[in-house]
Design a protein around this motif. Structure first.
Motif: not given
Length: 194
Positions: A150-179
């Protein structure tokens, strides 16, 4: 609220008088509305254009339920031909079921939620297949096994949140995808600690 006996199912997992996120969002129309708003703000008119198969009355009813539950928020309002046009965004309550709510769900509620989720995923996939074949260069599917506690999973979720944060907002020239992710524990016995 968690049931006193963890094996005893709860009908709903309420928090502060509000229904659980699962109770609110696990409806095919509401899932589609939430998906459209991820990372951007949209007017109700724009939502109607993006979801043309949903009648306006049904769309407005589900938007109202999501706003009331705090899943969506109204970020702006303006008058358009005598009516009020609302601009919506994801609200303070993240549209994700947390561990406490998952534990409070009965087996039937959890199964229904997963089937709703999978049905929504299948509809998205069908829309993708009917779309421009050029979009296939952005498609991917895979599965990998992880070994976590459970500790690893919490860390993994925190790391994924940080990794994906720059891609969560709509930006010109970017295609929307669903992960889409799903964590399903294996039924294999735990290895010994020797």
């Amino acid at each position: 609220m968690m049931p006193k006996n963890p094996k005893e199912p709860a009908e709903t997992a309420e928090r502060g008088g509000q229904p659980s996120v699962a109770d609110v969002v696990m409806h095919p129309v509401r899932l589609r509305i939430i998906q459209q708003l991820g990372g951007r703000e949209l007017t109700t008119a724009a939502l109607r254009e993006l979801l043309p198969d949903i009648t306006p009355a049904t769309l407005y009813r589900h938007v109202a339920a999501l706003v009331e539950a705090g899943i969506l928020s109204v970020v702006a309002e303006r008058r358009v031909r005598g009516a009020v046009e609302r601009t919506l965004a994801l609200g303070e309550r993240v549209a994700q079921v947390d561990q406490q709510e998952l534990q409070a769900m009965s087996t039937a509620q959890l199964r229904d939620s997963v089937l709703t989720f999978l049905g929504h995923f299948a509809e998205d996939f069908d829309r993708f297949l009917a779309a421009d074949p050029e979009l296939r260069n952005l498609f991917g599917i895979g599965q990998t096994m992880l070994y976590v506690n459970t500790d690893d999973l919490a860390q993994l979720q925190a790391d994924l949140t940080e990794l994906l944060a720059p891609y969560r907002a709509e930006k010109p020239g970017r295609q929307r995808v669903t992960l889409t992710t799903a964590l399903i524990p294996s039924q294999e016995p735990l290895p010994s600690q020797d």
